[in-house]
Design a protein around this motif. Sequence first.
Motif, PDB file in Angstrom:
ATOM      1  N   LYS A  41       0.952  -1.157   0.120  1.00  0.00           N
ATOM      2  CA  LYS A  41       0.143   0.210  -0.024  1.00  0.00           C
ATOM      3  C   LYS A  41       0.719   1.286  -0.036  1.00  0.00           C
ATOM      4  O   LYS A  41       0.478   2.466  -0.450  1.00  0.00           O
ATOM      5  CB  LYS A  41      -0.912  -0.059   1.124  1.00  0.00           C
ATOM      6  N   SER A  42       2.168   1.174   0.515  1.00  0.00           N
ATOM      7  CA  SER A  42       3.002   2.295   0.580  1.00  0.00           C
ATOM      8  C   SER A  42       3.313   2.560  -0.882  1.00  0.00           C
ATOM      9  O   SER A  42       3.303   3.488  -1.200  1.00  0.00           O
ATOM     10  CB  SER A  42       4.032   1.818   1.366  1.00  0.00           C
ATOM     11  N   MET A  43       3.473   1.511  -1.607  1.00  0.00           N
ATOM     12  CA  MET A  43       3.890   1.699  -3.134  1.00  0.00           C
ATOM     13  C   MET A  43       2.849   2.285  -3.610  1.00  0.00           C
ATOM     14  O   MET A  43       2.960   3.166  -4.641  1.00  0.00           O
ATOM     15  CB  MET A  43       4.256   0.476  -3.610  1.00  0.00           C
ATOM     16  N   LEU A  44       1.354   1.947  -3.488  1.00  0.00           N
ATOM     17  CA  LEU A  44       0.287   2.108  -4.234  1.00  0.00           C
ATOM     18  C   LEU A  44       0.208   3.946  -3.912  1.00  0.00           C
ATOM     19  O   LEU A  44       0.070   4.660  -4.959  1.00  0.00           O
ATOM     20  CB  LEU A  44      -0.862   1.460  -3.624  1.00  0.00           C
ATOM     21  N   PHE A  45       0.271   4.355  -2.702  1.00  0.00           N
ATOM     22  CA  PHE A  45       0.058   5.693  -2.502  1.00  0.00           C
ATOM     23  C   PHE A  45       1.296   6.643  -2.969  1.00  0.00           C
ATOM     24  O   PHE A  45       0.972   7.649  -3.355  1.00  0.00           O
ATOM     25  CB  PHE A  45      -0.066   6.067  -1.041  1.00  0.00           C
ATOM     26  N   ALA A  46       2.441   5.933  -2.980  1.00  0.00           N
ATOM     27  CA  ALA A  46       3.581   6.784  -3.458  1.00  0.00           C
ATOM     28  C   ALA A  46       3.581   7.096  -4.965  1.00  0.00           C
ATOM     29  O   ALA A  46       3.764   8.132  -5.399  1.00  0.00           O
ATOM     30  CB  ALA A  46       4.984   6.019  -3.183  1.00  0.00           C
ATOM     31  N   LEU A  47       3.170   5.929  -5.667  1.00  0.00           N
ATOM     32  CA  LEU A  47       3.133   6.093  -7.165  1.00  0.00           C
ATOM     33  C   LEU A  47       1.757   7.254  -7.658  1.00  0.00           C
ATOM     34  O   LEU A  47       1.963   7.681  -8.305  1.00  0.00           O
ATOM     35  CB  LEU A  47       2.986   4.677  -7.779  1.00  0.00           C
ATOM     36  N   GLN A  48       0.840   7.063  -6.682  1.00  0.00           N
ATOM     37  CA  GLN A  48      -0.321   7.747  -7.301  1.00  0.00           C
ATOM     38  C   GLN A  48      -0.136   9.296  -6.853  1.00  0.00           C
ATOM     39  O   GLN A  48      -0.664  10.088  -7.719  1.00  0.00           O
ATOM     40  CB  GLN A  48      -1.579   7.321  -6.250  1.00  0.00           C
ATOM     41  N   SER A  49       0.894   9.661  -6.201  1.00  0.00           N
ATOM     42  CA  SER A  49       1.131  11.057  -5.806  1.00  0.00           C
ATOM     43  C   SER A  49       2.483  11.413  -6.277  1.00  0.00           C
ATOM     44  O   SER A  49       3.062  12.351  -6.187  1.00  0.00           O
ATOM     45  CB  SER A  49       1.274  11.444  -4.383  1.00  0.00           C
ATOM     46  N   GLY A  50       3.167  10.413  -7.092  1.00  0.00           N
ATOM     47  CA  GLY A  50       4.548  10.763  -7.872  1.00  0.00           C
ATOM     48  C   GLY A  50       4.527  11.409  -9.164  1.00  0.00           C
ATOM     49  O   GLY A  50       3.539  11.891  -9.461  1.00  0.00           O
ATOM     50  N   PRO A  51       5.577  11.322  -9.834  1.00  0.00           N
ATOM     51  CA  PRO A  51       5.587  11.676 -11.189  1.00  0.00           C
ATOM     52  C   PRO A  51       4.366  11.280 -12.024  1.00  0.00           C
ATOM     53  O   PRO A  51       3.982  10.089 -12.085  1.00  0.00           O
ATOM     54  CB  PRO A  51       7.098  11.233 -11.800  1.00  0.00           C
ATOM     55  N   PRO A  52       3.879  12.060 -12.703  1.00  0.00           N
ATOM     56  CA  PRO A  52       2.972  11.639 -13.825  1.00  0.00           C
ATOM     57  C   PRO A  52       3.122  10.450 -14.587  1.00  0.00           C
ATOM     58  O   PRO A  52       2.189   9.633 -14.912  1.00  0.00           O
ATOM     59  CB  PRO A  52       2.491  12.922 -14.600  1.00  0.00           C
ATOM     60  N   CYS A  53       4.243  10.391 -15.022  1.00  0.00           N
ATOM     61  CA  CYS A  53       4.625   9.278 -16.110  1.00  0.00           C
ATOM     62  C   CYS A  53       4.564   7.968 -15.349  1.00  0.00           C
ATOM     63  O   CYS A  53       4.738   6.939 -15.714  1.00  0.00           O
ATOM     64  CB  CYS A  53       6.101   9.356 -16.547  1.00  0.00           C
ATOM     65  N   LEU A  54       4.419   7.648 -13.775  1.00  0.00           N
ATOM     66  CA  LEU A  54       4.374   6.397 -13.112  1.00  0.00           C
ATOM     67  C   LEU A  54       3.146   6.158 -12.526  1.00  0.00           C
ATOM     68  O   LEU A  54       2.925   5.230 -12.198  1.00  0.00           O
ATOM     69  CB  LEU A  54       5.455   6.710 -11.901  1.00  0.00           C
ATOM     70  N   ARG A  55       2.227   7.327 -12.400  1.00  0.00           N
ATOM     71  CA  ARG A  55       1.031   7.189 -11.862  1.00  0.00           C
ATOM     72  C   ARG A  55       0.001   6.019 -12.348  1.00  0.00           C
ATOM     73  O   ARG A  55      -0.604   5.230 -11.887  1.00  0.00           O
ATOM     74  CB  ARG A  55       0.154   8.450 -11.898  1.00  0.00           C
TER      75      ARG A  55
END
Length: 447
Positions: A108-122
């Motif tokens: 879940k940490s990975m999920l929330f991190a990617l959702q708020s990270g660089p747009p190319c990773l979301r």
Amino acid sequence: MFIYKFMAGVVETLTGGGEEDVNAYDPHAHRMIEKPTSYSDTMIHLLKASIGAGILCMPDAVRRLGLINGIIAIPAIAFFATYCIQLLIIAQYKICQREKRGYMAYPKSMLFALQSGPPCLRWSAKLTYYFVDVVLVTWQLGICVIYFVFVAENLKQVCDYYNLFEASVRIHLCLILLPLILVNLIKDLKMMTPMSTISNIVTVFGLILVFFYLVEEDVSVSDDTLKLKRLEDIPVFIGITLFALEAVGVILALEYNMDCPKKFTGICGLFNLGMIAIMTLYTLVGVFGYLKYGNDLKASITLNLPSDQKKAQVAKVLFGIAIFLSFPLQNFVAYAITWRKLKKKIPQGQVYCVDYILRVVLVLLPFAVAVAVPRLGPFISLFGAMCLSLLAIVFPGLIDVCVWYPTTYGPCKYKLLRDIIIILLGMFALISGCYTSIIEIIQAQED
């Protein structure tokens, strides 16, 4: 008892309230732990989780790089892996601050991190969330494969010595299958406490006996022992060392359950101090084991112990018992993660049956892999490179990239540069380690 809760990975995320500033929210204050662990308790569990079967593989790791390179490389890898886990824990803390939660599990940490990270990773957030779970399950089942082969090989040597039963490693794997299925059917983790206690005791006695053989005679150092054998051995060395040193799931759980989590990280934090002790012990075993047995070393040093001495046979039996009793706990982690996903989709009347079927299947899967290639060494480096390169290096770097996005990378964006380097090094360890390990497995099949 809490150590089993750590391994199961069944952690509820807690929500906070209020509209206060993000940085003012302290996730540690919102963790509702019934029985938090003290500093000393956490240190004991860290040492117990990290000092196991992996320590017996370190002489083979040093053999591949030579004494000088091995003495330098083991602390270097330990430092790098420890630093990456520190980054992961700090990043998780930042995510919990933003989301007003007391704690988040790794996926879940990975999920929330990617959702708020660089747009190319979301776009990959949900996919990567499930991928982290898959890697965690693969890692735990990989440990079970190694445990299967370890117990079978040591059992074979003891049986051969006493002329009890002469057979191949595959036959011995079949002999221990049913007992491992039966102990894996234990549903209550409390019932595993006696097995874990016995496992810890016999591990200590086994290490004492192994050290007795390593230091009983004078050793000579030749030029050959100082040199790197082949470049192809470097990725295998990294895989073996990562397998031996890292216990990502347990480390995160220890930090979660500690009564004062802030003392876990930092330069003089508990994690660093514990890893220094673990790294020192691993280096000593690796160096003395290589000096003792040289290029004749096998994947586990117990397999090198003299077969005509009772102390050696006792050591093999002790480690075999320790690993056998540790198998249900390692397998339970894979079960807990898989069952959490499956139980929501199973009709109520079939839950009991499917539960036990899953437990049996999760024993048969590593058994089938072990029977296919009953070689300890290549599997240790393969699973170390494949899973721990991701869990302990690549994923922490990726989460850290997202946590500091877009404006908090620091002067000259040094955090972004650092994370990119970490990810690239992790990918190198992953690709090269898997390639060389698979080559060794193929060669073992041909032999």
